[in-house]
Design an enzyme around this catalytic site. Sequence first.
Site, PDB file in Angstrom:
ATOM      1  N   GLU A   1       0.900  -1.153   0.000  1.00  0.00           N
ATOM      2  CA  GLU A   1       0.000   0.000   0.000  1.00  0.00           C
ATOM      3  C   GLU A   1       0.934   1.198   0.000  1.00  0.00           C
ATOM      4  O   GLU A   1       1.293   1.711   1.043  1.00  0.00           O
ATOM      5  CB  GLU A   1      -0.897  -0.044   1.233  1.00  0.00           C
ATOM      6  CG  GLU A   1      -2.162   0.752   1.082  1.00  0.00           C
ATOM      7  CD  GLU A   1      -2.001   2.207   1.448  1.00  0.00           C
ATOM      8  OE1 GLU A   1      -1.179   2.905   0.801  1.00  0.00           O
ATOM      9  OE2 GLU A   1      -2.700   2.638   2.361  1.00  0.00           O
TER      10      GLU A   1
ATOM     11  N   GLU B   1       4.319   8.474  -4.169  1.00  0.00           N
ATOM     12  CA  GLU B   1       5.176   7.990  -3.089  1.00  0.00           C
ATOM     13  C   GLU B   1       6.181   6.957  -3.584  1.00  0.00           C
ATOM     14  O   GLU B   1       6.780   6.225  -2.795  1.00  0.00           O
ATOM     15  CB  GLU B   1       4.317   7.415  -1.948  1.00  0.00           C
ATOM     16  CG  GLU B   1       3.757   8.528  -1.078  1.00  0.00           C
ATOM     17  CD  GLU B   1       2.758   8.060  -0.021  1.00  0.00           C
ATOM     18  OE1 GLU B   1       2.666   6.847   0.238  1.00  0.00           O
ATOM     19  OE2 GLU B   1       2.075   8.938   0.513  1.00  0.00           O
TER      20      GLU B   1
HETATM   21  N1  SAH Z   1       0.990  -1.212   4.917  1.00  0.00           N
HETATM   22  C1  SAH Z   1       0.509  -0.297   5.953  1.00  0.00           C
HETATM   23  C2  SAH Z   1       1.168   1.073   5.890  1.00  0.00           C
HETATM   24  C3  SAH Z   1       1.087   1.783   4.549  1.00  0.00           C
HETATM   25  S1  SAH Z   1       1.867   3.347   4.546  1.00  0.00           S
HETATM   26  C4  SAH Z   1      -0.988  -0.196   5.858  1.00  0.00           C
HETATM   27  O1  SAH Z   1      -1.522  -0.510   4.798  1.00  0.00           O
HETATM   28  O2  SAH Z   1      -1.643   0.201   6.814  1.00  0.00           O
HETATM   29  C5  SAH Z   1       3.279   3.059   3.561  1.00  0.00           C
HETATM   30  C6  SAH Z   1       4.517   2.700   4.354  1.00  0.00           C
HETATM   31  O3  SAH Z   1       5.478   2.255   3.440  1.00  0.00           O
HETATM   32  C7  SAH Z   1       5.163   3.826   5.107  1.00  0.00           C
HETATM   33  O4  SAH Z   1       5.341   3.415   6.433  1.00  0.00           O
HETATM   34  C8  SAH Z   1       6.523   4.041   4.416  1.00  0.00           C
HETATM   35  O5  SAH Z   1       7.538   4.379   5.345  1.00  0.00           O
HETATM   36  C9  SAH Z   1       6.791   2.689   3.806  1.00  0.00           C
HETATM   37  N2  SAH Z   1       7.555   2.600   2.548  1.00  0.00           N
HETATM   38  C10 SAH Z   1       7.300   3.246   1.398  1.00  0.00           C
HETATM   39  N3  SAH Z   1       8.099   2.831   0.409  1.00  0.00           N
HETATM   40  C11 SAH Z   1       8.898   1.867   0.941  1.00  0.00           C
HETATM   41  C12 SAH Z   1       9.918   1.037   0.400  1.00  0.00           C
HETATM   42  N4  SAH Z   1      10.242   1.092  -0.888  1.00  0.00           N
HETATM   43  N5  SAH Z   1      10.533   0.177   1.228  1.00  0.00           N
HETATM   44  C13 SAH Z   1      10.172   0.087   2.534  1.00  0.00           C
HETATM   45  N6  SAH Z   1       9.198   0.841   3.094  1.00  0.00           N
HETATM   46  C14 SAH Z   1       8.553   1.723   2.307  1.00  0.00           C
END
Ligand code: SAH
Length: 692
Positions: A144, A153
């Site tokens: 996500e 993002e």
């Molecule tokens: N999966 C959770 C949080 C989603 S928010 C949910 O659905 O509730 C997205 C998260 O991904 C954030 O915490 C951000 O720090 C992390 N993130 C984004 N890109 C990333 C990457 N390439 N590798 C590791 N973490 C990542």
Amino acid sequence: MKTFCGRANPTTGAMEWVEEDENYDYHQEIARSRYADMLHDKDRNTKYYQGIRAAVSRVKERGEKAIVLDIGTGTGLLSMMAAAAGADFCYAIEVFKPMANAAVKIVEKNGFRDKIKVINKHSTEVTVGPDGDMQCRANILVTELFDTELIGEGALPTYEHAHKYLVQEGCEAVPHRATVYVQLVESKRMWSWNKLFPVRVEAEDGEKIIVSPSEVEKCPGVPSVCDIQLNQMPSSDFTILSDVVTMFSVDFSKPVRSASACYRVQLEPVRSGKAQIVLSWWDIDMDPSGTINCTMAPYWVKSTSASQWRDHWMQCVYFLPNEEPVLQGEQLYLTACRDEYSVWYKLQKAREEENKADVRVESPVCRCQAHLLWNRPRFGQLNDQNRTCQYVKSLMKVLKADSVCLCVSDGSLLPVLAHHLGAQQVFTLENSAVSCSVMQKFFKANNLEDKIKIIEARPELLTPSHLKDQKISVLVGEPFFTTSLLPWHNLYFWYARTAVSRHLTSDATVLPQSASLHMMIVEFQDLWRIRSPCGTCEGFDVRTMDDMIQNSLNFRESKEAEPHPLWEYPCKSLSDPQQVLTFDFRETVPPHGLSTEGSVHLLRKGQSHGAVLWMEYHLTADISISTGLTQISNEKGNCEWNPHCKQAVYFFSSVTESQTLSEFSTAVKYAINFDTKTGEIAMDFKLLETTG
Ligand code: SAH
């Protein structure tokens, strides 16, 4: 470790060195994060859960072990869903250390320690192999990583890498695909966020019109996404010119390419009009067949969308480089171009289509600098002709034929108004090279270069020679400063006024003559969710996250008001609006603080989620401008807010600390203190209940 960071105080303007705890940024990020909002997003969560269950069963039906890669696990939620759905093992990747730590605790608390491995790395750093972070490649990819613009993002490069190195060919992906939709509209309201319309000034000797330099008129603006709660935009504020069109989709189960790309669709306007804006949103299908669909479609496309409120995903407004008259039924081509992180649009008429050379469209870059000086709400504000009228009326009252006028505001048109309304001399104090350059272009386009003098200096460095040895008889400000985040930061005008005191005549007029801080207790329809604890989410205990947010909110006991544009976040008033503090700009900033306390009576039943605060500027004794409440529209207490300003919201601890919200509060006690040294406003609230 402590570090010292230098910054200009937004209210006092003073340069200060602040001792920043190394955890400061973490706490800000967590306290103001979107994690709580995501955990409250029931629609999103249930659909992810359904999609994950379906993907795990498909893999199991093939007789394979279900190995999950969850990129950006946050709280660990999606991995826990997968584990609960029977996945054999999950690799949960999270780059943000405090979140990775929280995920470890949450996973453990929910009993999934043996099934989920949390890896605190960026996914592109993850290794696979017997000694690697992952034993083997995964066959289920769960993520996500989407923002309102879908790709902002970095979802595309992350997927591209994951398919190359971290997952098996033919893996299951949840979501399976995302699709971006667009609709062409005409909207004076939204168009006014990117272009400056001619500003009309009714002067005594006839109407004057302030025009934009052609450079500004032709400029496409900045590439940053304009994301808004489109569901709050009344249908009377735009005209639909096309059907909803599918612009492009991404299949996440196949290798993804993040390299720049263009997509072109044909469309026929359903109505003639001026094509100005492309509205856009996306949906995600959690399964290949598309039966589990989560959509951001606005209310006129999907009537239930307003009930699925969320703030972490909204809708996008894209400004076409120029407005284009279009005819009903004519053939148009709309091109979407994207790089790794952003999307932009261009419209072409069919007959130009022959000219294939032009398919690559440049990303919008502001060259006129006005879009760097003025953000979108500021453009809207400058285009608000009613607001301009109030300034015109009040300037007419105070200006005389021999007035020497100094304007203190960033990138303001007030100096032009003052000139047209008969001031003898006009000076404007501009704080930055960008505002100097933009104002110069405006003055030139309006043949005023030799009429208005730009002074690039901070107020305390103003010298008599800047002012050609004249004293200022009229000091004006909107006030508006680009450094303001919270409403009271514009009190910088008061500090600037104090700094230039010695240049004022003894009977100088200051406009606005004063300002006041107003407050009202409200019940939000939805906004309260972003700061409210979750407890459990889809059956998983996420209280560790709640505690972490609470801890960050309490960091250095710095619970503060936060800025929100309330036209996007409906609320109803539970109290009358109250004027709580006044600031007299005719006098200099006093050495002592200003404070007030009292209680507000609650008029309506409802949940007191918080207090909203805003500033009103009293231009003259009888002309005022509100940057907050404009009207309480009905007996239910629904509020209307100034659409160009953010208001300050202070959430009560009854929201942030999962107390049972009381419907029975009858009053709210408050204490508000403005520290004139630091420019900060501290506040404290207590809900009172009548007993017996
Ligand atoms: N999966 C959770 C949080 C989603 S928010 C949910 O659905 O509730 C997205 C998260 O991904 C954030 O915490 C951000 O720090 C992390 N993130 C984004 N890109 C990333 C990457 N390439 N590798 C590791 N973490 C990542």
